[in-house]
Scaffold this active site. Structure first.
Site, PDB file in Angstrom:
ATOM      1  CG  ASP A  21      16.476  13.505  53.585  1.00  0.00           C
ATOM      2  OD1 ASP A  21      16.240  14.048  54.679  1.00  0.00           O
ATOM      3  OD2 ASP A  21      17.184  12.480  53.446  1.00  0.00           O
ATOM      4  CG  ASN A  23      16.455  14.521  58.621  1.00  0.00           C
ATOM      5  OD1 ASN A  23      16.157  14.084  57.498  1.00  0.00           O
ATOM      6  ND2 ASN A  23      15.740  14.271  59.687  1.00  0.00           N
ATOM      7  CG  ASP A  25      15.149  10.916  57.378  1.00  0.00           C
ATOM      8  OD1 ASP A  25      15.078  11.498  56.270  1.00  0.00           O
ATOM      9  OD2 ASP A  25      14.303  11.081  58.282  1.00  0.00           O
ATOM     10  CG  ASP A  29      13.273  16.905  56.080  1.00  0.00           C
ATOM     11  OD1 ASP A  29      13.502  17.982  55.510  1.00  0.00           O
ATOM     12  OD2 ASP A  29      14.152  16.029  56.279  1.00  0.00           O
ATOM     13  CG  ASP A  98      -4.237  17.378  52.052  1.00  0.00           C
ATOM     14  OD1 ASP A  98      -5.436  17.096  52.198  1.00  0.00           O
ATOM     15  OD2 ASP A  98      -3.555  17.015  51.087  1.00  0.00           O
ATOM     16  CG  ASP A 199      -8.266  13.146  51.640  1.00  0.00           C
ATOM     17  OD1 ASP A 199      -7.573  13.074  50.623  1.00  0.00           O
ATOM     18  OD2 ASP A 199      -8.658  12.140  52.274  1.00  0.00           O
ATOM     19  CD  GLU A 251      -9.199  13.771  46.640  1.00  0.00           C
ATOM     20  OE1 GLU A 251      -8.473  13.087  45.927  1.00  0.00           O
ATOM     21  OE2 GLU A 251      -9.448  13.473  47.837  1.00  0.00           O
ATOM     22  CG  HIS A 324      -0.782  12.990  46.495  1.00  0.00           C
ATOM     23  ND1 HIS A 324      -1.592  14.089  46.254  1.00  0.00           N
ATOM     24  CD2 HIS A 324      -1.469  12.191  47.332  1.00  0.00           C
ATOM     25  CE1 HIS A 324      -2.712  13.943  46.937  1.00  0.00           C
ATOM     26  NE2 HIS A 324      -2.670  12.807  47.596  1.00  0.00           N
ATOM     27  CG  ASP A 325      -4.046  10.576  45.151  1.00  0.00           C
ATOM     28  OD1 ASP A 325      -3.231   9.996  45.889  1.00  0.00           O
ATOM     29  OD2 ASP A 325      -5.001  11.251  45.587  1.00  0.00           O
TER      30      ASP A 325
HETATM   31  C1  NOJ Z   1      -7.260  11.123  48.562  1.00  0.00           C
HETATM   32  C2  NOJ Z   1      -5.801  11.369  48.740  1.00  0.00           C
HETATM   33  O1  NOJ Z   1      -5.356  12.261  47.765  1.00  0.00           O
HETATM   34  C3  NOJ Z   1      -5.135  10.016  48.669  1.00  0.00           C
HETATM   35  O2  NOJ Z   1      -3.738  10.116  48.570  1.00  0.00           O
HETATM   36  C4  NOJ Z   1      -5.567   9.218  49.861  1.00  0.00           C
HETATM   37  O3  NOJ Z   1      -5.084   7.903  49.738  1.00  0.00           O
HETATM   38  C5  NOJ Z   1      -7.090   9.153  49.974  1.00  0.00           C
HETATM   39  N1  NOJ Z   1      -7.732  10.410  49.695  1.00  0.00           N
HETATM   40  C6  NOJ Z   1      -7.499   8.743  51.359  1.00  0.00           C
HETATM   41  O4  NOJ Z   1      -7.284   9.779  52.267  1.00  0.00           O
END
Ligand code: NOJ
Length: 553
Positions: A21, A23, A25, A29, A98, A199, A251, A324-325
């Site tokens: 971050d 700034n 908040d 970013d 992405d 995605d 993906e 991130h998933d």
């Molecule tokens: C896959 C993404 O990696 C995930 O974070 C997202 O929630 C779903 N696709 C829907 O876009």
């Protein structure tokens, strides 16, 4: 084997909301990413994949886009993005954006128009249907829990949303939609981005009769890898990124290896590689109902089949454990206690020595671990909240059981802010971060790793350097050894000039190996080892807990 920059590259994934971050908040970013370019450079990565930074109401952290050509206010401006791209390029680091093309936000101009009336010119940009027997058009289940259909009073029809109701699915059957998408992709390519992560791209073609799905598959037999998916992808590729030297990574949930091969076989010109999922499903075979014990031989068989299939058919893959998933891999297939460092390094070794392109997710290079929330109300992730609700409604589990599973499975594990140092909020921000910090940041952080000689970070640097030095890492042929061993994953890579022998102990117990009958190697150099007291070259011996060895010969 055709040489390509993206086959030799190591990709680093930045989840901007949690990276840095700038700034104050509490939200990461783009200027924060700019501040930390030195970190990426020091690590030695060749490309950065940025999770979505486009304008979005943030129902699913940016995967719900309301304007594909604008930047989310939380993250900064288009100028910031352009500056970031320039600075990365100055250091020979590529930028991968992405692309979320299966759905937009319900706040996108197209959807705002679409929902106005049945004869609006944008109506067919999305998938609208009449209900059936007083309910939704079919029984498909959303990835985030509940039905995939939302009733809209204004026109008395339902629209399809495979994810949240704020993520209506785009109608790829409509050529105008496809053309709008290609225009947008070309706009980004002209700006100078070097590629895309696409995605859930194998969900774009739905069976147009929209039949009910079976109970266990929840409809994905009709919306994943649908009838026109390859036709759509080929059309998109031809009209956009195939006209550039771009890298694309699709993906693809719910693909088996034969289907995945169709996306990545070089002659088919669809994607450079895909993001497969099967290797991350061993500990979650029963979905959200249980954490399952798993068996290394299954993982080895799966990886091997995929490796052999690709090398025989001229295909490529991404190699990853974290994003991130996904919860943090040391807390899943490794040991986030006593052997955190050893197991983080061992798992990293696997990713950097198989045939494919390694992806590092922020924090993986310092061995970050899962967080543990105390209460169900701490979870931010929309997917986790959906499942908690479903499990509570079913009423078969106690709150503690649900908390245990949610803590193990939640995507929040990956999304807690990056640990830069041991100051308050770990150097991520001066303000309280948008998501709780993992409390072990004083122990696990970049500053500490930079000061210590046997850190996970230093080991990652070394792996990346070796990969650049010896083409066998990228291009060598894969061959499995000790197939039935329950503790060790062992394989060779055969290159034009050198070969590699890789030994990985996936357990906390010492593991004995004997390759003397199978291999005739006189001399080999140990180029990578995750223990300070390094091992000698031997074809017969013992591996220490989570030990990884890479020999060059
Ligand atoms: C896959 C993404 O990696 C995930 O974070 C997202 O929630 C779903 N696709 C829907 O876009």
């Amino acid at each position: 084997m055709n040489k390509k920059w993206w086959k030799e590259a190591v990709v680093y994934q930045v989840y901007p909301r949690s990276f840095k971050d700038s700034n104050g908040d509490g939200i990461g970013d783009l200027r924060g990413v700019i501040e930390k370019i030195d970190h990426l450079d020091r690590l030695g990565v060749d490309a950065v994949w940025l999770n979505p930074v486009y304008q979005s109401p943030n129902d699913d952290n940016g995967y719900d886009i309301s304007d594909y050509r604008a930047i989310m206010d939380d993250f900064g401006t288009m100028d910031d993005l352009e500056e970031l791209m320039e600075l990365l390029h100055e250091r020979d680091i590529k930028l991968i954006m992405d692309l979320v093309l299966n759905h937009s936000s319900d706040e996108h101009q197209w959807f705002k128009e679409s929902r106005k009336s049945k004869d609006n010119p944008y109506r067919d940009y999305y998938i609208w249907k009449d209900g059936k027997n007083g309910g939704p058009p079919n029984n498909w289940k959303s990835f985030f829990g509940g039905s995939t259909w939302k009733y809209d009073e204004q026109t008395e029809q339902y629209y399809l949303h495979l994810f949240s109701p704020k993520q209506p699915d785009l109608n790829w059957e409509n050529q105008k939609v496809r053309e709008e998408i290609y225009d947008m992709i070309n706009w980004w390519l002209k700006k100078g981005v070097d590629g895309f992560r696409l995605d859930v791209i194998n969900l774009i073609s739905k069976d147009q009769s929209f039949p009910d799905g079976s109970d266990d598959l929840a409809g994905h037999e009709y919306f994943a890898n649908g009838p026109r998916v390859h036709e759509f992808v080929q059309e998109m590729a031809e009209n956009t990124y195939n006209n550039y030297d771009a890298m694309t990574v699709g993906e693809t949930p719910f693909v088996d290896k034969d289907e995945a091969l169709k996306f990545v076989k070089e002659e088919r010109q669809e994607f450079s590689m895909v993001i497969p999922f099967n290797h991350l499903e061993f500990d979650r075979k029963e979905g959200w109902n249980k954490i399952t014990d798993w068996d290394l031989t299954e993982l080895k068989t799966l990886m091997s089949e995929w490796q052999y299939l690709l090398q025989k058919n001229n295909g490529w893959t991404s190699l990853y454990f974290c994003n991130h998933d996904q919860p943090r891999i040391v807390s899943r297939y490794g040991d986030d206690g006593q052997y955190r460092k050893e197991s983080a390094k061992m798992l990293g070794t696997m990713l950097h020595t198989l045939r494919g392109t390694p992806f590092i997710y922020q924090g993986e290079e310092i061995g970050m671990t899962n967080i543990s929330f105390d209460s169900l109300s701490d979870f931010d992730d929309i997917e986790t909240r959906g499942y908690i609700k479903d499990l509570q409604e079913k009423g078969e589990m106690s709150e503690e059981e649900i908390l245990e599973i949610a803590n193990y499975r939640t995507r929040d594990n990956a999304r807690t802010p990056m640990h830069w140092d041991n100051s308050k909020y770990a150097g991520f921000s001066d303000a309280e971060p948008w998501l709780k910090m993992n409390s072990n940041y004083r122990e696990v952080n970049v500053q500490k790793d930079l000061k210590s000689a046997d850190s996970v970070f230093e080991y990652y640097q070394k792996m990346i350097t070796l990969r650049k030095k010896y083409p066998v890492f990228a291009y060598g042929k894969y061959d499995i050894l000790l197939e039935n061993d329950q503790q060790i994953y062992a394989y060779q890579r055969h290159g034009e000039e050198n070969n590699l022998l890789i030994l990985l102990n996936f357990s906390r117990d010492e593991a004995h190996f004997d390759l003397s009958a199978e291999l005739e190697i006189e001399e080999a150099e140990l180029i990578l080892n995750n223990y300070q007291k390094e091992a000698e070259f031997e074809l017969k011996g013992n591996l220490r807990a989570y030990e990884a060895r890479v020999y060059l010969y």
